[in-house]
Design an enzyme around this catalytic site. Structure first.
Site, mmCIF file in Angstrom:
data_model
loop_
_atom_site.group_PDB
_atom_site.id
_atom_site.type_symbol
_atom_site.label_atom_id
_atom_site.label_comp_id
_atom_site.label_asym_id
_atom_site.label_seq_id
_atom_site.Cartn_x
_atom_site.Cartn_y
_atom_site.Cartn_z
ATOM 1 N N GLU A 190 97.555 13.568 49.963
ATOM 2 C CA GLU A 190 96.980 13.249 51.149
ATOM 3 C C GLU A 190 97.508 12.025 51.858
ATOM 4 O OE1 GLU A 190 92.717 13.951 51.120
ATOM 5 O OE2 GLU A 190 92.538 11.789 52.060
ATOM 6 N N TYR A 249 91.551 13.712 59.460
ATOM 7 C CA TYR A 249 91.281 13.618 60.674
ATOM 8 C C TYR A 249 90.212 12.400 60.878
ATOM 9 C CZ TYR A 249 89.989 16.308 64.953
ATOM 10 O OH TYR A 249 89.855 16.790 66.203
ATOM 11 N N HIS A 278 93.045 18.074 58.137
ATOM 12 C CA HIS A 278 91.566 18.018 58.074
ATOM 13 C C HIS A 278 90.926 18.278 59.350
ATOM 14 C CE1 HIS A 278 91.780 15.343 54.156
ATOM 15 N NE2 HIS A 278 92.920 16.226 54.396
ATOM 16 N N GLY A 280 82.544 14.762 58.165
ATOM 17 C CA GLY A 280 82.916 13.302 58.718
ATOM 18 C C GLY A 280 81.715 12.595 58.629
ATOM 19 N N ASP A 281 81.869 11.187 58.891
ATOM 20 C CA ASP A 281 80.823 10.203 59.005
ATOM 21 C C ASP A 281 80.653 9.562 60.021
ATOM 22 O OD1 ASP A 281 80.336 9.954 56.028
ATOM 23 O OD2 ASP A 281 82.187 9.259 55.715
ATOM 24 N N ASP A 339 72.995 18.717 45.600
ATOM 25 C CA ASP A 339 74.409 18.599 46.074
ATOM 26 C C ASP A 339 75.386 19.541 45.770
ATOM 27 O OD1 ASP A 339 76.036 16.527 47.827
ATOM 28 O OD2 ASP A 339 77.324 16.603 45.955
ATOM 29 N N LYS A 389 79.055 26.157 50.689
ATOM 30 C CA LYS A 389 80.165 26.132 51.291
ATOM 31 C C LYS A 389 81.084 27.239 50.733
ATOM 32 C CE LYS A 389 80.455 21.394 51.037
ATOM 33 N NZ LYS A 389 80.982 20.059 51.508
ATOM 34 N N GLN A 440 86.128 14.053 45.673
ATOM 35 C CA GLN A 440 86.197 12.638 46.174
ATOM 36 C C GLN A 440 86.737 11.955 44.778
ATOM 37 O OE1 GLN A 440 86.831 10.123 47.911
ATOM 38 N NE2 GLN A 440 85.545 10.259 49.339
HETATM 39 P P1 FAD Z 1 78.435 18.307 54.078
HETATM 40 O O1 FAD Z 1 78.846 19.315 53.100
HETATM 41 O O2 FAD Z 1 78.053 18.659 55.413
HETATM 42 O O3 FAD Z 1 77.365 17.466 53.293
HETATM 43 C C1 FAD Z 1 76.931 16.263 53.898
HETATM 44 C C2 FAD Z 1 75.482 16.179 53.265
HETATM 45 O O4 FAD Z 1 74.437 16.905 53.547
HETATM 46 C C3 FAD Z 1 75.608 16.066 51.906
HETATM 47 O O5 FAD Z 1 74.419 14.963 51.449
HETATM 48 C C4 FAD Z 1 75.237 17.339 51.374
HETATM 49 O O6 FAD Z 1 74.769 17.623 50.089
HETATM 50 C C5 FAD Z 1 74.193 17.738 52.498
HETATM 51 N N1 FAD Z 1 74.070 19.125 52.875
HETATM 52 C C6 FAD Z 1 75.428 19.926 52.943
HETATM 53 N N2 FAD Z 1 75.035 21.195 53.395
HETATM 54 C C7 FAD Z 1 73.524 21.150 53.779
HETATM 55 C C8 FAD Z 1 72.788 22.240 54.298
HETATM 56 N N3 FAD Z 1 73.246 23.390 54.505
HETATM 57 N N4 FAD Z 1 71.491 21.786 54.237
HETATM 58 C C9 FAD Z 1 71.172 20.448 54.155
HETATM 59 N N5 FAD Z 1 71.750 19.623 53.505
HETATM 60 C C10 FAD Z 1 73.140 19.917 53.256
HETATM 61 N N6 FAD Z 1 86.182 12.151 56.594
HETATM 62 C C11 FAD Z 1 86.992 12.255 57.617
HETATM 63 O O7 FAD Z 1 86.194 11.615 58.856
HETATM 64 N N7 FAD Z 1 88.212 12.654 58.157
HETATM 65 C C12 FAD Z 1 88.791 13.218 56.991
HETATM 66 O O8 FAD Z 1 89.825 13.580 57.160
HETATM 67 C C13 FAD Z 1 87.970 13.266 55.545
HETATM 68 N N8 FAD Z 1 88.876 13.705 54.518
HETATM 69 C C14 FAD Z 1 88.183 13.979 53.331
HETATM 70 C C15 FAD Z 1 88.582 14.677 52.127
HETATM 71 C C16 FAD Z 1 88.066 14.443 51.013
HETATM 72 C C17 FAD Z 1 88.718 15.445 49.868
HETATM 73 C C18 FAD Z 1 87.004 14.102 50.957
HETATM 74 C C19 FAD Z 1 86.251 14.206 49.472
HETATM 75 C C20 FAD Z 1 86.156 13.603 51.892
HETATM 76 C C21 FAD Z 1 86.983 13.457 53.290
HETATM 77 N N9 FAD Z 1 86.185 12.764 54.170
HETATM 78 C C22 FAD Z 1 86.859 12.728 55.645
HETATM 79 C C23 FAD Z 1 84.720 12.108 54.172
HETATM 80 C C24 FAD Z 1 83.813 13.153 54.413
HETATM 81 O O9 FAD Z 1 83.853 13.692 55.898
HETATM 82 C C25 FAD Z 1 82.143 12.384 54.160
HETATM 83 O O10 FAD Z 1 82.405 12.233 52.849
HETATM 84 C C26 FAD Z 1 81.006 13.232 54.656
HETATM 85 O O11 FAD Z 1 80.047 12.091 54.369
HETATM 86 C C27 FAD Z 1 80.842 14.323 53.830
HETATM 87 O O12 FAD Z 1 81.524 15.515 54.235
HETATM 88 P P2 FAD Z 1 81.121 16.724 53.689
HETATM 89 O O13 FAD Z 1 82.093 17.740 54.319
HETATM 90 O O14 FAD Z 1 81.056 16.823 52.313
HETATM 91 O O15 FAD Z 1 79.618 17.165 54.565
#
Ligand code: FAD
Length: 298
Positions: free
Chosen positions: A19, A51, A79, A110-111, A163, A170, A181
């Protein structure tokens, strides 16, 4: 152009992937492309580009991923996040990836920009969870979609079981694999794998590793993982705090041991967070026997 699933599932040996983040300036770009070229002969399963939050960084991600697709022999994975994007904008970015020949997309929510732990406010015409973005990407073309997984649970989650339920959703929405992570001990990842399997899901899970080359890289890993550094590992690195070469060697040993244990447990590949540098990843990959013969000899 192969998909990540085709690369991983058609292989008779475990693979590794890497990555990168998009370069911020011309110097960064040189470092990145040296790393990409350096790793090309090591035959990674795929190369991913993160991204970011700003418009220009996002353009650089699209450009870099496109260049990997057109100018190298590597399989690119872009991403994509839902941050500050309307669905129309997301469709546009996905279209740009498709036009650049990118078939693999890692979909993450994303955050919040600025403060990653701040309140998540969805774009008024956008999406709230990665699950929705998986559905959108899958509806727009023949993409192989990956998602993020969290061995210690996502920081916003109440517990690891909830979680894991969301992770499995997904997969059910169309994701084919997940990248974990950072974590520190093989058991942390293996418990996540058990939780997913217990839900009747056999999707591919790739552990994410980062070579600990400096105290700064350990601090970064702690920040990203959301977990404290295990005292037993700290005790192995601390004696070398004042000796950069010895610290690096001990850190590479730790990550190599972690990778070896995961491979012995049957993981299909290891994903490396490279911070845009190839050398440490190459060392670990060679020591684990994941590099092709000719690259090992070079
Ligand atoms: P989600 O799956 O949407 O989850 C977010 C939160 O909501 C979690 O607490 C989850 O349990 C909860 N949740 C999920 N689905 C639901 C639902 N349907 N209903 C209610 N609650 C739900 N960030 C970037 O900005 N750019 C990047 O390129 C990037 N790459 C990454 C690559 C990897 C391998 C990893 C592990 C992380 C990366 N991140 C990146 C960080 C990531 O965007 C953050 O950790 C973000 O906070 C969580 O993303 P997620 O896709 O897991 O979110």
């Amino acid at each position: 152009m192969k998909t990540v699933t085709e690369r991983i599932c058609c292989s008779d040996r475990p693979l590794f992937s890497v990555e990168f983040f998009p370069p911020r300036d011309a110097d960064d770009e040189q470092v990145l492309w040296r790393s990409i070229r350096d790793l090309e002969g090591f035959d990674p399963a795929f190369v991913s580009v993160t991204y970011g939050a700003g418009g220009s960084s996002r353009d650089r991600t699209i450009r870099t991923t496109g260049r990997v697709a057109t100018e190298t022999s590597l399989v690119p994975m872009a991403h994509l996040t839902a941050v500050e994007h309307s669905v129309a904008e997301l469709r546009h970015v996905i279209g740009a990836y498709a036009a650049a020949g990118v078939r693999n997309v890692l979909v993450v929510r994303g955050d919040p920009p600025g403060d990653p732990n701040g309140e998540w406010i969805p774009h008024p015409d956008g999406l709230t969870y990665a699950e929705e973005l998986v559905t959108l990407v899958r509806s727009l073309g023949d993409f192989c979609v990956g998602v993020a997984a969290f061995p210690y649970g996502h920081p916003r989650s109440s517990d690891v079981d909830t979680d894991t339920d969301y992770l499995v959703r997904k997969f059910r929405a169309g994701a084919e694999f997940a990248i974990a992570q950072l974590f520190f001990e093989a058991e942390d990842f293996l418990r996540l794998r058990d939780r997913v399997e217990a839900r009747g899901c056999d999707a591919t899970l790739l552990p994410g590793l980062m070579p600990f080359t400096t105290p700064k890289s350990v601090a970064k890993a702690i920040e990203l993982s959301g977990a404290p550094f295990p005292p037993a590992l700290a005790a192995r690195l601390e004696p070398f705090a004042g000796d950069p070469a010895a610290f690096r060697a001990a850190g590479i040993d730790l990550v190599t041991e972690l990778g070896a244990r995961l491979l012995a447990e049957g993981v299909p590949g290891l994903h490396f967070y490279t911070l845009n540098r190839a050398k440490a990843t190459k060392e670990v990959v060679v020591r684990l026997g994941l590099a092709p013969e000719q690259a090992r000899a070079a």
